[in-house]
Write an enzyme that holds these catalytic residues in place. Structure first.
Site, PDB file in Angstrom:
ATOM      1  CB  SER A 137      10.301   2.373   4.356  1.00 46.08           C
ATOM      2  OG  SER A 137      11.620   2.442   3.887  1.00 46.08           O
ATOM      3  CG  ASP A 160      -1.981  -0.965   1.271  1.00 47.17           C
ATOM      4  OD1 ASP A 160      -2.005  -1.854   0.392  1.00 47.17           O
ATOM      5  OD2 ASP A 160      -2.840  -0.878   2.165  1.00 47.17           O
ATOM      6  CG  HIS A 187       1.975  -8.682   0.399  1.00 50.83           C
ATOM      7  ND1 HIS A 187       1.362  -9.770   0.963  1.00 50.83           N
ATOM      8  CD2 HIS A 187       1.777  -7.650   1.268  1.00 50.83           C
ATOM      9  CE1 HIS A 187       0.805  -9.421   2.111  1.00 50.83           C
ATOM     10  NE2 HIS A 187       1.044  -8.134   2.327  1.00 50.83           N
TER      11      HIS A 187
END
Length: 260
Positions: free
Chosen positions: A226, A86, A142
């Protein structure tokens, strides 16, 4: 006032000692008292969390929260590359023959970012994509593709901010910060997933086991907001024509397609 406190926390993460203190605080039981205010200030979507706010014993546990299984849909189309995080897509562009990319007016070296000269050649004239995670985002990373991990390595030491100001005014943050790089071989070519730390040294925790990756499967998590940089081998990736920057995106959503 509370917003100022969190802003101060983020600014203090630049220092070795202050970041260490903040890391200990975020992992301490005392930090559970700021969990509700953090969720409110950063507008966290509590409906998609696997647990309720009262079930997070520390601020760190909230940072690295998992989501309900149905919270993210993964585009399983064979040739589709999906977002690993995200985030906000901050930049997309070509990797020059000189190995340079230009982000927010600054030039970065892919060779310096990878730290592996022998791996560099395949990415020259390829494509890079930069995805920035703010403190409000879900922090787990992911796999953007199906494939086999051919190499994983760690580089860098102290981490500096990688937000818009950090990218614009920092000193080669994407190539100098602490980072964990995973190179994945797909049937279309190689993809490098560069996870760039922004808060603490060793702020990236790898969670996947074995060498086989399934698209949408978990790779790692950040202890704070990050950046992830995706590098695609030349002539293997075509970005979606509707994708402009900056753009909000979620795990599993389509970035483009791989081609032979």
């Amino acid at each position: 006032m509370i917003q100022g406190f969190y802003r101060l926390m983020i600014e203090l993460t630049n220092g070795r000692w202050t970041s260490g203190i903040l890391r200990r605080f975020a992992r301490s039981r005392a930090s559970r008292f700021v969990v509700p205010s953090f969720a409110k200030i950063y507008h966290l979507n509590q409906e998609e969390m696997e647990k309720g706010l009262s079930e997070y014993p520390t601020l760190h546990d909230l940072f690295v929260r998992t989501l309900k299984k149905e919270a993210r849909r993964i585009d399983k189309s064979h040739d589709v590359v999906v977002s690993p995080v995200d985030a906000v897509i901050e930049d997309v562009g070509p990797i020059k023959e000189s190995s340079d990319i230009i982000v927010k007016g600054k030039t970065y070296s892919i060779q310096e970012m990878l730290g592996e000269r022998e791996l560099l050649a395949k990415y020259l004239n390829g494509t890079y994509m930069i995805l920035y995670l703010s403190p409000s985002h879900y922090h787990r990373i992911h796999s953007p593709v199906d494939g086999i991990v051919t190499k994983q390595w760690t580089l860098g030491g102290k981490s500096y901010p990688v937000n818009k100001l950090g990218l614009k005014y920092g000193v080669r943050t994407l190539a100098k910060n602490y980072r964990v790089i995973t190179e994945v071989k797909t049937e279309f070519g190689h993809v490098a997933v560069v996870k760039v730390g922004a808060m603490f040294v060793n702020s990236i925790e790898t969670t996947h086991k074995g060498s086989e990756l399934v698209k949408g499967g978990e790779l790692a998590y950040f202890s704070f907001g990050s950046t992830v940089v995706l590098l695609f081998e030349r002539n293997t990736f075509q970005i979606d024509s509707t994708l402009n920057t900056p753009k909000d995106i979620k795990v599993g959503e389509r970035l483009g397609i791989l081609r032979k």
